[in-house]
Design a protein around this motif. Structure first.
Motif, PDB file in Angstrom:
ATOM      1  N   GLY A   1       0.813  -1.206   0.000  1.00 17.51           N
ATOM      2  CA  GLY A   1       0.000   0.000   0.000  1.00 17.51           C
ATOM      3  C   GLY A   1       0.847   1.255   0.000  1.00 17.51           C
ATOM      4  N   ALA A   2       1.972   1.218   0.712  1.00 15.32           N
ATOM      5  CA  ALA A   2       2.851   2.382   0.758  1.00 15.32           C
ATOM      6  C   ALA A   2       3.412   2.715  -0.617  1.00 15.32           C
ATOM      7  N   VAL A   3       3.627   1.685  -1.444  1.00 11.83           N
ATOM      8  CA  VAL A   3       4.107   1.935  -2.805  1.00 11.83           C
ATOM      9  C   VAL A   3       3.137   2.840  -3.548  1.00 11.83           C
ATOM     10  N   TRP A   4       1.853   2.506  -3.486  1.00 12.78           N
ATOM     11  CA  TRP A   4       0.852   3.308  -4.197  1.00 12.78           C
ATOM     12  C   TRP A   4       0.675   4.677  -3.563  1.00 12.78           C
ATOM     13  N   ILE A   5       0.794   4.738  -2.260  1.00 12.48           N
ATOM     14  CA  ILE A   5       0.629   6.015  -1.564  1.00 12.48           C
ATOM     15  C   ILE A   5       1.722   6.995  -1.958  1.00 12.48           C
ATOM     16  N   VAL A   6       2.985   6.556  -1.924  1.00  6.48           N
ATOM     17  CA  VAL A   6       4.068   7.485  -2.263  1.00  6.48           C
ATOM     18  C   VAL A   6       4.086   7.786  -3.749  1.00  6.48           C
ATOM     19  N   ARG A   7       3.716   6.805  -4.574  1.00  8.90           N
ATOM     20  CA  ARG A   7       3.716   7.053  -6.023  1.00  8.90           C
ATOM     21  C   ARG A   7       2.637   8.066  -6.395  1.00  8.90           C
ATOM     22  N   ALA A   8       1.584   8.119  -5.592  1.00 14.25           N
ATOM     23  CA  ALA A   8       0.515   9.086  -5.845  1.00 14.25           C
ATOM     24  C   ALA A   8       0.858  10.472  -5.314  1.00 14.25           C
ATOM     25  N   GLY A   9       2.013  10.600  -4.651  1.00 14.05           N
ATOM     26  CA  GLY A   9       2.449  11.906  -4.191  1.00 14.05           C
ATOM     27  C   GLY A   9       2.286  12.146  -2.702  1.00 14.05           C
ATOM     28  N   ASP A  10       1.816  11.155  -1.960  1.00 14.33           N
ATOM     29  CA  ASP A  10       1.667  11.292  -0.514  1.00 14.33           C
ATOM     30  C   ASP A  10       2.887  10.732   0.205  1.00 14.33           C
ATOM     31  N   THR A  11       2.937  10.941   1.514  1.00 12.24           N
ATOM     32  CA  THR A  11       4.031  10.413   2.319  1.00 12.24           C
ATOM     33  C   THR A  11       3.473   9.535   3.430  1.00 12.24           C
ATOM     34  N   VAL A  12       4.324   8.673   3.951  1.00 12.34           N
ATOM     35  CA  VAL A  12       3.951   7.808   5.074  1.00 12.34           C
ATOM     36  C   VAL A  12       5.010   7.990   6.155  1.00 12.34           C
ATOM     37  N   ALA A  13       4.678   8.760   7.178  1.00 12.17           N
ATOM     38  CA  ALA A  13       5.626   9.018   8.257  1.00 12.17           C
ATOM     39  C   ALA A  13       5.473   7.965   9.346  1.00 12.17           C
ATOM     40  N   PRO A  14       6.555   7.630  10.027  1.00  9.70           N
ATOM     41  CA  PRO A  14       6.422   6.689  11.143  1.00  9.70           C
ATOM     42  C   PRO A  14       5.620   7.332  12.249  1.00  9.70           C
ATOM     43  N   ARG A  15       4.838   6.557  12.926  1.00  8.30           N
ATOM     44  CA  ARG A  15       4.062   7.077  14.043  1.00  8.30           C
ATOM     45  C   ARG A  15       4.991   7.443  15.182  1.00  8.30           C
ATOM     46  N   ALA A  16       4.656   8.494  15.888  1.00  4.59           N
ATOM     47  CA  ALA A  16       5.454   8.887  17.042  1.00  4.59           C
ATOM     48  C   ALA A  16       5.426   7.805  18.116  1.00  4.59           C
ATOM     49  N   ASP A  17       4.414   6.953  18.045  1.00  2.00           N
ATOM     50  CA  ASP A  17       4.271   5.906  19.044  1.00  2.00           C
ATOM     51  C   ASP A  17       4.982   4.626  18.625  1.00  2.00           C
ATOM     52  N   GLY A  18       5.987   4.730  17.764  1.00  2.85           N
ATOM     53  CA  GLY A  18       6.656   3.594  17.184  1.00  2.85           C
ATOM     54  C   GLY A  18       6.877   2.350  18.009  1.00  2.85           C
ATOM     55  N   PRO A  19       7.237   2.386  19.311  1.00  4.63           N
ATOM     56  CA  PRO A  19       7.479   1.151  20.040  1.00  4.63           C
ATOM     57  C   PRO A  19       6.287   0.236  20.054  1.00  4.63           C
TER      58      PRO A  19
END
Length: 217
Positions: free
Chosen positions: A127-145
Motif C-alpha cells: 500500500g505504501a508503494v501506491w501512496i508514495v507514487r501518488a504523491g503522498d508520504t507515510v511518516a512513522p508514528r510517534a508511538d513507534g514502540p
C-alpha cells in the motif's frame, strides 16, 4: 546488495487516483525471503517482475531492517540511490528495524517518502508503494514502540478491528474472532475510516502501531 525490479501493470489494493500504466519498483534487500515474498505478492496482483538491475525505477523499497550502520548508513544509501535516479519521479520507502522507524525518519530528514517498521504487514508495504507514487508520504508514528497505544479517538471495538485489519485479516475472520457479524464489522470500518481521515483499508492499516499480542482483546 541484491536488487529486484518489479513493474506494476495493474493494482487491486488501495483507492488512490493513480493510474500509471507501468510503475518500475526497485527493491534492495539482503534477505532472500523478503525478496521472494514480495515477488510472489506482486505476481499474485498480476504485476510483471523483472530482475533487470539496469532498469529505471520510480519507487525504491530499501530494506535496512537487518543491515549494519543504522540510520546514518540508511541515509547514505538513499542519497546514493537518488543521485542516480530522476529526482522529480523517484520515491523511496525505507524499512527500518523493529521499533526504530522514528530514529530512521529523523536521520533521513525527508529524504524518503515513507519510513515503515519492518514488522508492518505485507499489505501495508504494498500500500505504501501506491501512496508514495501518488504523491503522498507515510511518516512513522510517534508511538513507534511495540507497546504504543492506538489513536485516542477510537472506541475499544474499533481498536480491536484496526489491529486485525493491520494484520491483514479479512472481514470474515475479524467477525469470527470478535463474535460479531460481518455487517457490524463493515459499520465499524466506516467509522474507523472517518475518524482516521482515510479512504480505504490500506491507509487505515498504516495508522496502526506495530502489533502487540492481542490477548488483551
Amino acid at each position: 546488495m541484491n536488487c529486484l525490479f518489479i513493474r506494476m501493470t495493474r493494482r487491486k489494493i488501495g483507492a488512490h487516483p493513480f493510474e500509471e500504466a507501468m510503475t518500475p519498483v526497485l527493491i534492495q534487500s539482503d534477505q532472500p525471503t523478503l525478496r521472494e515474498t514480495l515477488r510472489r505478492a506482486l505476481d499474485a496482483e498480476g504485476m510483471q517482475v523483472s530482475f533487470d538491475d539496469a532498469a529505471p525505477w520510480a519507487v525504491a523499497i530499501v530494506d535496512r531492517s537487518r543491515a549494519a550502520g543504522g540510520p546514518a548508513a540508511a541515509a547514505r544509501v538513499v542519497a546514493r540511490l537518488r543521485a542516480g535516479a530522476d529526482a522529480a519521479q523517484a520515491k523511496v520507502i525505507v524499512l527500518a528495524p523493529c521499533g526504530e522507524a522514528a530514529a530512521f525518519a529523523r536521520a533521513l530528514d525527508g529524504a524518503a517518502e515513507a519510513v515503515l517498521d519492518a514488522r508492518r504487514p505485507l499489505k501495508a508495504i504494498l500500500g505504501a508503494v501506491w501512496i508514495v507514487r501518488a504523491g503522498d508520504t507515510v511518516a512513522p508514528r510517534a508511538d513507534g514502540p511495540a507497546g504504543a497505544d492506538l489513536p485516542a479517538n477510537l472506541s475499544p471495538r474499533e481498536g480491536q478491528i484496526l489491529r486485525r485489519l493491520a494484520a491483514g485479516r479479512p472481514n470474515k475472520e475479524i467477525a469470527a474472532e470478535l463474535g460479531i457479524s460481518q455487517s457490524t464489522v463493515k459499520v465499524h470500518l466506516r467509522g474507523l475510516f472517518r475518524k482516521l481521515g482515510v479512504r480505504n483499508r490500506t491507509q487505515a492499516a498504516l495508522k496502526c502501531p506495530p502489533l502487540r499480542s492481542q490477548a488483551e482483546d
